[in-house]
Design a protein around this motif. Structure first.
Motif, PDB file in Angstrom:
ATOM      1  N   HIS A 192       0.849  -1.185   0.000  1.00  0.00           N
ATOM      2  CA  HIS A 192       0.000   0.000   0.000  1.00  0.00           C
ATOM      3  C   HIS A 192       0.882   1.232   0.000  1.00  0.00           C
ATOM      4  CE1 HIS A 192       1.019   0.371   4.216  1.00  0.00           C
ATOM      5  NE2 HIS A 192       0.445  -0.779   4.503  1.00  0.00           N
ATOM      6  N   ASP A 193       0.248   2.413  -0.230  1.00  0.00           N
ATOM      7  CA  ASP A 193       1.026   3.646  -0.262  1.00  0.00           C
ATOM      8  C   ASP A 193       1.187   4.187   1.155  1.00  0.00           C
ATOM      9  OD1 ASP A 193      -1.398   4.721   0.370  1.00  0.00           O
ATOM     10  OD2 ASP A 193      -1.819   5.477  -1.645  1.00  0.00           O
ATOM     11  N   ASN A 194       1.656   5.429   1.255  1.00  0.00           N
ATOM     12  CA  ASN A 194       1.957   6.005   2.563  1.00  0.00           C
ATOM     13  C   ASN A 194       0.833   6.872   3.111  1.00  0.00           C
ATOM     14  OD1 ASN A 194       4.563   4.910   2.967  1.00  0.00           O
ATOM     15  ND2 ASN A 194       5.390   6.354   1.474  1.00  0.00           N
ATOM     16  N   HIS A 211      -2.947   3.933   6.332  1.00  0.00           N
ATOM     17  CA  HIS A 211      -2.179   2.719   6.067  1.00  0.00           C
ATOM     18  C   HIS A 211      -0.967   2.590   6.988  1.00  0.00           C
ATOM     19  CE1 HIS A 211      -3.789   2.839   1.652  1.00  0.00           C
ATOM     20  NE2 HIS A 211      -4.716   2.529   2.533  1.00  0.00           N
ATOM     21  N   ILE A 212      -0.406   3.713   7.433  1.00  0.00           N
ATOM     22  CA  ILE A 212       0.824   3.660   8.223  1.00  0.00           C
ATOM     23  C   ILE A 212       0.574   3.914   9.705  1.00  0.00           C
ATOM     24  CG2 ILE A 212       2.254   4.352   6.256  1.00  0.00           C
ATOM     25  CD1 ILE A 212       2.308   7.170   7.350  1.00  0.00           C
ATOM     26  N   VAL A 256      -2.431  -0.252  12.505  1.00  0.00           N
ATOM     27  CA  VAL A 256      -2.382  -1.051  11.285  1.00  0.00           C
ATOM     28  C   VAL A 256      -1.074  -1.818  11.211  1.00  0.00           C
ATOM     29  CG1 VAL A 256      -2.379  -0.965   8.769  1.00  0.00           C
ATOM     30  CG2 VAL A 256      -3.896   0.533  10.062  1.00  0.00           C
ATOM     31  N   VAL A 280       5.176  -5.792   4.643  1.00  0.00           N
ATOM     32  CA  VAL A 280       4.849  -4.667   3.765  1.00  0.00           C
ATOM     33  C   VAL A 280       6.085  -4.202   3.029  1.00  0.00           C
ATOM     34  CG1 VAL A 280       3.893  -2.332   3.672  1.00  0.00           C
ATOM     35  CG2 VAL A 280       3.015  -3.971   5.334  1.00  0.00           C
ATOM     36  N   ASP A 336       0.604   5.614  -6.588  1.00  0.00           N
ATOM     37  CA  ASP A 336      -0.060   4.398  -6.137  1.00  0.00           C
ATOM     38  C   ASP A 336       0.203   3.289  -7.154  1.00  0.00           C
ATOM     39  OD1 ASP A 336      -1.605   2.545  -4.903  1.00  0.00           O
ATOM     40  OD2 ASP A 336      -3.183   3.960  -4.393  1.00  0.00           O
ATOM     41  N   ASN A 341       0.021  -0.065  -6.590  1.00  0.00           N
ATOM     42  CA  ASN A 341      -0.627  -1.332  -6.298  1.00  0.00           C
ATOM     43  C   ASN A 341      -1.417  -1.812  -7.522  1.00  0.00           C
ATOM     44  OD1 ASN A 341      -2.129  -3.468  -5.226  1.00  0.00           O
ATOM     45  ND2 ASN A 341      -2.234  -2.486  -3.230  1.00  0.00           N
TER      46      ASN A 341
END
Length: 259
Positions: free
Chosen positions: A2-4, A8-9, A13, A24, A33, A35
């Motif tokens: 996933h991105d930042n 997500h960070i 999580v 990750v 992005d 993904n």
């Protein structure tokens, strides 16, 4: 993978992913992005858009999404997964910037026109919509809300600064807390920006107000601490947690006037 983005960070999580044994990939700070699921979503979107007749209700849209998802060839999905080494090489070559993979996605990502109707009248499709004073976006972000909120807050602050130019500190602080800050916290239980530039945009108004109230030189953040003002992002967090607690416990979200 996933991105930042902040959700997500978050520590919660990260702890969960570590607990269930999911590793990750490290991601660049200015990450496009990459993904491959984003391209799969694009395939699904185009397939739904090309259906005839098009979905005209939420139930029909759900059914169409499920049917088209099952019809996506596994080979197409596998091609996206197998392209990951090339994608990562491209990100490294671009030093974390945009790549041709992201550009291809942006070009093919087109808006779906659902054509909803209500009593025979077409419902217009928009990118943003103001509902109860809150701007909702089809991108699930708060850029429009932050822009309009800070615009109103700056206008109210400058008005107070002109009217109370020669007033004492207590009057100026009262004006900020009653006329300006409520604008930035209106409906905050339902919205809260996660992008740092949007958070800073809101906090900047309070820092300016703090310098005006104290009537002295210095850094805005230091003056905010000196005045004992809480950061707006902390106040929004407390507001959300309080609302969640009341909802969980079955308490009213408001206090009766005659209580």
């Amino acid at each position: 993978m996933h991105d930042n983005a902040r959700p997500h960070i978050a520590h919660a999580v990260g702890d969960y992913l570590q607990e269930v044994g999911i590793h990750v990939l490290p991601w660049p700070a200015r990450s496009p992005d990459m993904n491959p699921i984003e391209h799969v979503w694009d395939m699904l979107e185009r397939r739904v858009k090309n259906r005839r007749p098009r979905p005209e209700s939420l139930q029909e849209l759900r059914r169409a999404l499920g049917e088209e998802w099952e019809l996506i060839p596994q080979e197409d999905i596998a091609n996206q997964t197998e392209s990951m080494p090339r994608r990562m090489d491209a990100v490294i070559q671009a030093r974390g910037g945009n790549t041709r993979y992201q550009k291809e996605f942006l070009i093919t990502h087109k808006e779906i026109c659902l054509g909803y109707q209500l009593n025979g009248t077409s419902v217009p499709q928009v990118n943003t919509f103001k509902y109860l004073g809150i701007y909702l976006s089809n991108k699930l972000g708060w850029e429009e809300q932050v822009t309009n909120t800070t615009r109103k807050a700056w206008k109210a602050l400058h008005f107070s600064m002109r009217i109370l130019k020669k007033s004492n500190r207590k009057s100026k602080e009262l004006a900020y807390k009653t006329l300006v800050r409520p604008i930035m916290e209106y409906g905050a239980v339902g919205w809260d920006p996660y992008r740092q530039n949007q958070i800073d945009s809101i906090e900047k108004v309070q820092r300016k107000a703090a310098k005006y109230v104290k009537m002295g030189k210095g850094h805005g953040e230091e003056i905010v601490k000196y005045l004992g003002w809480e950061l707006l992002k902390s106040r929004r967090r407390k507001t959300r947690l309080t609302a969640l607690f009341k909802a969980q416990m079955g308490h009213k979200a408001w206090t009766d006037i005659n209580a």
